[in-house]
Design an enzyme around this catalytic site. Structure first.
Site, PDB file in Angstrom:
ATOM      1  CD1 TRP A 151     -10.850 -16.808  12.228  1.00  0.00           C
ATOM      2  CD2 TRP A 151      -9.004 -15.937  11.322  1.00  0.00           C
ATOM      3  NE1 TRP A 151      -9.942 -16.601  13.237  1.00  0.00           N
ATOM      4  CE2 TRP A 151      -8.800 -16.057  12.721  1.00  0.00           C
ATOM      5  CE3 TRP A 151      -7.974 -15.409  10.546  1.00  0.00           C
ATOM      6  CZ2 TRP A 151      -7.609 -15.677  13.353  1.00  0.00           C
ATOM      7  CZ3 TRP A 151      -6.795 -15.029  11.172  1.00  0.00           C
ATOM      8  CH2 TRP A 151      -6.616 -15.168  12.546  1.00  0.00           C
TER       9      TRP A 151
ATOM     10  CG  ASN B  76     -13.166  -3.648   0.321  1.00  0.00           C
ATOM     11  OD1 ASN B  76     -12.454  -4.312   1.065  1.00  0.00           O
ATOM     12  ND2 ASN B  76     -14.137  -2.870   0.775  1.00  0.00           N
TER      13      ASN B  76
ATOM     14  CD1 TRP C 196      -8.409 -12.699   5.237  1.00  0.00           C
ATOM     15  CD2 TRP C 196     -10.164 -14.017   5.684  1.00  0.00           C
ATOM     16  NE1 TRP C 196      -8.784 -13.313   4.064  1.00  0.00           N
ATOM     17  CE2 TRP C 196      -9.858 -14.128   4.310  1.00  0.00           C
ATOM     18  CE3 TRP C 196     -11.237 -14.746   6.179  1.00  0.00           C
ATOM     19  CZ2 TRP C 196     -10.590 -14.940   3.444  1.00  0.00           C
ATOM     20  CZ3 TRP C 196     -11.969 -15.561   5.317  1.00  0.00           C
ATOM     21  CH2 TRP C 196     -11.645 -15.652   3.970  1.00  0.00           C
TER      22      TRP C 196
ATOM     23  CD1 TRP D 126     -12.100 -22.006  14.014  1.00  0.00           C
ATOM     24  CD2 TRP D 126     -13.796 -21.228  12.790  1.00  0.00           C
ATOM     25  NE1 TRP D 126     -12.182 -20.653  14.228  1.00  0.00           N
ATOM     26  CE2 TRP D 126     -13.213 -20.142  13.495  1.00  0.00           C
ATOM     27  CE3 TRP D 126     -14.887 -20.972  11.956  1.00  0.00           C
ATOM     28  CZ2 TRP D 126     -13.672 -18.834  13.381  1.00  0.00           C
ATOM     29  CZ3 TRP D 126     -15.350 -19.658  11.847  1.00  0.00           C
ATOM     30  CH2 TRP D 126     -14.754 -18.611  12.548  1.00  0.00           C
TER      31      TRP D 126
ATOM     32  CD1 TRP E  37     -11.371   1.851   6.725  1.00  0.00           C
ATOM     33  CD2 TRP E  37     -11.001   0.369   8.379  1.00  0.00           C
ATOM     34  NE1 TRP E  37     -12.539   1.670   7.421  1.00  0.00           N
ATOM     35  CE2 TRP E  37     -12.344   0.767   8.437  1.00  0.00           C
ATOM     36  CE3 TRP E  37     -10.540  -0.558   9.314  1.00  0.00           C
ATOM     37  CZ2 TRP E  37     -13.238   0.274   9.391  1.00  0.00           C
ATOM     38  CZ3 TRP E  37     -11.428  -1.048  10.263  1.00  0.00           C
ATOM     39  CH2 TRP E  37     -12.755  -0.630  10.298  1.00  0.00           C
TER      40      TRP E  37
ATOM     41  CD  GLU F  50     -12.597   2.523   2.968  1.00  0.00           C
ATOM     42  OE1 GLU F  50     -12.159   1.384   3.182  1.00  0.00           O
ATOM     43  OE2 GLU F  50     -13.608   2.979   3.543  1.00  0.00           O
TER      44      GLU F  50
HETATM   45  C1  LIG Z   1     -10.957 -10.491   3.683  1.00  0.00           C
HETATM   46  C2  LIG Z   1     -10.192  -9.280   3.201  1.00  0.00           C
HETATM   47  C3  LIG Z   1      -8.828  -9.371   2.977  1.00  0.00           C
HETATM   48  C4  LIG Z   1      -8.102  -8.233   2.568  1.00  0.00           C
HETATM   49  N1  LIG Z   1      -6.750  -8.353   2.355  1.00  0.00           N
HETATM   50  C5  LIG Z   1      -6.032  -7.247   1.997  1.00  0.00           C
HETATM   51  C6  LIG Z   1      -4.632  -7.338   1.792  1.00  0.00           C
HETATM   52  O1  LIG Z   1      -4.011  -8.387   1.961  1.00  0.00           O
HETATM   53  N2  LIG Z   1      -3.976  -6.207   1.404  1.00  0.00           N
HETATM   54  C7  LIG Z   1      -4.625  -5.012   1.229  1.00  0.00           C
HETATM   55  O2  LIG Z   1      -3.980  -4.025   0.862  1.00  0.00           O
HETATM   56  N3  LIG Z   1      -5.945  -4.906   1.436  1.00  0.00           N
HETATM   57  C8  LIG Z   1      -6.674  -5.975   1.813  1.00  0.00           C
HETATM   58  N4  LIG Z   1      -8.017  -5.866   1.999  1.00  0.00           N
HETATM   59  C9  LIG Z   1      -8.630  -4.522   1.948  1.00  0.00           C
HETATM   60  C10 LIG Z   1      -9.233  -4.097   0.607  1.00  0.00           C
HETATM   61  O3  LIG Z   1     -10.057  -5.100   0.090  1.00  0.00           O
HETATM   62  C11 LIG Z   1      -8.197  -3.730  -0.440  1.00  0.00           C
HETATM   63  O4  LIG Z   1      -7.245  -2.841   0.105  1.00  0.00           O
HETATM   64  C12 LIG Z   1      -8.877  -3.015  -1.625  1.00  0.00           C
HETATM   65  O5  LIG Z   1      -9.830  -3.868  -2.206  1.00  0.00           O
HETATM   66  C13 LIG Z   1      -7.842  -2.643  -2.651  1.00  0.00           C
HETATM   67  O6  LIG Z   1      -8.442  -2.048  -3.760  1.00  0.00           O
HETATM   68  P1  LIG Z   1      -8.188  -0.522  -4.095  1.00  0.00           P
HETATM   69  O7  LIG Z   1      -6.737  -0.222  -4.045  1.00  0.00           O
HETATM   70  O8  LIG Z   1      -8.917  -0.213  -5.360  1.00  0.00           O
HETATM   71  O9  LIG Z   1      -8.894   0.156  -2.851  1.00  0.00           O
HETATM   72  P2  LIG Z   1      -9.521   1.592  -2.644  1.00  0.00           P
HETATM   73  O10 LIG Z   1     -10.957   1.400  -2.338  1.00  0.00           O
HETATM   74  O11 LIG Z   1      -9.174   2.503  -3.757  1.00  0.00           O
HETATM   75  O12 LIG Z   1      -8.839   2.075  -1.286  1.00  0.00           O
HETATM   76  C14 LIG Z   1      -7.604   2.813  -1.287  1.00  0.00           C
HETATM   77  C15 LIG Z   1      -6.593   2.128  -0.408  1.00  0.00           C
HETATM   78  O13 LIG Z   1      -7.042   2.134   0.936  1.00  0.00           O
HETATM   79  C16 LIG Z   1      -6.634   0.937   1.578  1.00  0.00           C
HETATM   80  N5  LIG Z   1      -7.819   0.173   1.984  1.00  0.00           N
HETATM   81  C17 LIG Z   1      -9.038   0.151   1.411  1.00  0.00           C
HETATM   82  N6  LIG Z   1      -9.870  -0.665   2.110  1.00  0.00           N
HETATM   83  C18 LIG Z   1      -9.146  -1.168   3.121  1.00  0.00           C
HETATM   84  C19 LIG Z   1      -9.431  -2.074   4.173  1.00  0.00           C
HETATM   85  N7  LIG Z   1     -10.644  -2.642   4.353  1.00  0.00           N
HETATM   86  N8  LIG Z   1      -8.440  -2.388   5.038  1.00  0.00           N
HETATM   87  C20 LIG Z   1      -7.206  -1.839   4.913  1.00  0.00           C
HETATM   88  N9  LIG Z   1      -6.885  -0.971   3.940  1.00  0.00           N
HETATM   89  C21 LIG Z   1      -7.838  -0.645   3.048  1.00  0.00           C
HETATM   90  C22 LIG Z   1      -5.849   0.121   0.553  1.00  0.00           C
HETATM   91  O14 LIG Z   1      -4.481   0.387   0.728  1.00  0.00           O
HETATM   92  C23 LIG Z   1      -6.361   0.682  -0.767  1.00  0.00           C
HETATM   93  O15 LIG Z   1      -5.449   0.534  -1.825  1.00  0.00           O
HETATM   94  C24 LIG Z   1      -8.769  -6.996   2.393  1.00  0.00           C
HETATM   95  C25 LIG Z   1     -10.146  -6.919   2.616  1.00  0.00           C
HETATM   96  C26 LIG Z   1     -10.846  -8.051   3.012  1.00  0.00           C
HETATM   97  C27 LIG Z   1     -12.325  -7.925   3.274  1.00  0.00           C
END
Ligand SMILES: Cc1cc2nc3c(=O)[nH]c(=O)nc-3n(C[C@H](O)[C@H](O)[C@H](O)COP(=O)(O)OP(=O)(O)OC[C@H]3O[C@@H](n4cnc5c(N)ncnc54)[C@H](O)[C@@H]3O)c2cc1C
Length: 482
Positions: free
Chosen positions: A365, A347, A388, A312, A284, A281
């Site tokens: 979006w 997430n 997004w 849209w 990503w 993750e």
């Molecule tokens: C529509 C949408 C918008 C989002 N907007 C953002 C945003 O503005 N900023 C943001 O940091 N994340 C965003 N995310 C990704 C993700 O939802 C969050 O990073 C995550 O929920 C943060 O929770 P966590 O730190 O407990 O994640 P964990 O599951 O613990 O993951 C660890 C770290 O990995 C990274 N990560 C995890 N999933 C993703 C992902 N899909 N894309 C990129 N990095 C990821 C983050 O830095 C996160 O803190 C978005 C996801 C979606 C679907």
């Protein structure tokens, strides 16, 4: 060693540990540094900013200032145009060098290019370093054909072959800063004239961030793969590190190294895989940074040109219902209300709410992207945009447009007992779980004071497939003619 101080420009790297710019500057000048942060001077409104994230930033700055003070120096805060303020600081402090980390978004990059030009014009040595935002920075990886990666899996495979640099210690020993430099007081939300919101944001600061990382690695990390998609879990079964990584309270490299070490030290194969999933993750995050670095146009248009110009719907009332968590779809409403109350959304629920906006309501979006950016404490231009576009089906490695998630079955799968929904939608506190995961019969409601579903998912799914398919057919025809 130089005796003139070094100006260290803090940006989205508000920490002392593993801070290549601070580390390099302190070594080069034997601790004579001017740590500076320049606050933006915009007021009241900004398309992609909101009060909760600015409040978190204020807390993070206060914490950084305290940590610097403990080393004998102080954070010099200024407001205004970064180029002009840094030039003034170079002048006032007679600094001979300027140190900072490279940014990843086009706005930050445009500013740093002007800053570099200004400093070079003044004969100041510029050290613009990687290591402040991502793990492997910006354009570190291109595919075999020399083109930027647009698909996650091969990017991640190539990414994992690179060596993650070792961590740098926080400066040891005393730091010193010229005493006569003017510093503004620490800001609060009023600085931007943003109306205060009732949002409970996470505790800011380097220590709080590191504590979150430690407690995740001690417990939930080993179960992450199996449990991360359950939004109801308290405490969270994901790391909750995103706002810390957003502001660089802990470096992404540190999170990577500590998690990788935890993975390698554990015997249980399932736990090892779980921690490795977490590391995936983190990749990503770098993936979307490089998408934006190579394709800054994604902030305006769809990455996939075939999706540009999709018809849209324009429906402000529907958008409002989504923003307010009043769609009549319990899992969507729970997510939107969690976002408003905490500046965070789980997430899995981010995916459900984003798919609902784009595929059930067929709203652009960009409206969702903007709403999330204004509310998320972890709001990050690259990651928000990338995700997004992924949900809309127009981005890098996107969910194909015809894979439309059903919000009812998604909530049955990820919140079967309905605990997450009930936590955020009090009107549904007494509703049985079954009523939360399927549409009520025509003319009925899940609960007396909860709205009926604003659309029929099955019907909208068919409509969306038709609209997207027709658009793609015509876009392909146009592309083949040109
Ligand atoms: C529509 C949408 C918008 C989002 N907007 C953002 C945003 O503005 N900023 C943001 O940091 N994340 C965003 N995310 C990704 C993700 O939802 C969050 O990073 C995550 O929920 C943060 O929770 P966590 O730190 O407990 O994640 P964990 O599951 O613990 O993951 C660890 C770290 O990995 C990274 N990560 C995890 N999933 C993703 C992902 N899909 N894309 C990129 N990095 C990821 C983050 O830095 C996160 O803190 C978005 C996801 C979606 C679907």
């Amino acid at each position: 060693m130089s005796t003139a101080p070094a100006l260290v420009w803090f940006r989205r790297d508000l920490r002392l540990s593993d801070h290549p710019a601070l580390h390099g500057a302190a070594r080069a000048t034997n601790g004579a540094i001017v740590p500076a942060y320049v606050l933006s001077d915009w007021k009241k409104h900004h398309r992609w900013t909101g009060e909760p994230r600015q409040r978190f930033l204020c807390g993070a700055l206060a914490s950084l200032a305290q940590n610097l003070a403990a080393l004998g120096t102080r954070l010099v805060l200024r407001t205004g145009d970064a180029v002009a303020e840094l030039e003034r600081l170079l002048e006032e402090s007679r600094a001979a060098s300027l140190w900072f980390h490279l940014d990843v978004d086009p706005f930050g990059i445009a500013t740093e290019q002007k800053v570099i030009a200004m400093a070079e014009r003044r004969g100041v040595a510029v050290h613009a370093l990687p290591g402040g935002v991502g793990i492997h920075e910006r354009g570190a990886l291109v595919s075999g054909s020399g083109r930027p990666y647009q698909v996650y899996a091969p990017y991640a495979r190539a990414w994992r072959k690179l060596v993650v640099p070792e961590l740098l210690r926080a400066p040891r020993g005393r730091l010193s800063t010229p005493a006569d430099l003017r510093a503004e007081p620490m800001p609060d939300g009023a600085h931007w004239q943003l109306p205060p919101e009732q949002t409970e944001v996470s505790a800011p600061g380097e220590r709080a961030a590191r504590a979150r990382l430690s407690s995740f690695l001690r417990g939930p990390a080993a179960r992450y793969a199996a449990e991360r998609d359950q939004p109801a879990a308290t405490p969270a079964n994901a790391s909750r590190l995103s706002q810390d990584l957003r502001f660089g309270l802990v470096s992404a490299r540190e999170a990577w190294h500590r998690a990788a070490r935890a993975r390698d030290d554990i015997d249980d194969a399932g736990a090892r895989q779980s921690i490795d999933k977490f590391l995936g993750e983190m990749i990503w995050r770098d993936f979307f940074f490089q998408v934006l670095w190579h394709h800054p146009e994604v902030l305006d248009v769809e990455l996939n040109p075939l999706f540009r110009g999709l018809p849209w719907r324009d429906d402000p009332a529907a958008l409002r219902a989504w923003q307010d968590g009043l769609t009549g779809f319990p899992i969507v409403d729970a997510g939107m209300r969690q976002l408003r109350a905490t500046g965070f959304m789980h997430n899995r629920v981010r995916i459900i709410t984003a798919m609902f906006l784009t595929k059930d309501l067929r709203l652009d979006w960009r409206a969702g992207e903007q709403w999330f950016m204004q509310r998320l404490v972890d709001g990050d231009i690259a990651n928000n945009n990338g995700n997004w576009q992924w949900c809309a089906g127009s981005g890098a490695d996107a969910a194909p447009y015809f894979r439309i998630q059903n919000p009812w079955s998604q909530s049955a799968r990820h919140d079967p007992a309905g605990d997450y929904i009930r936590a955020w939608v009090p009107e549904l506190r007494d509703a049985p779980a079954t009523a939360l995961h399927e549409p009520p019969a025509p003319g009925q409601r899940c609960a007396p004071d909860y709205p009926p579903p604003m659309v029929n998912h099955a019907h909208e799914r068919e409509e969306t497939l038709q609209v997207f398919r027709a658009h793609l057919t015509s876009a392909r025809q146009k592309a083949s003619k040109s």
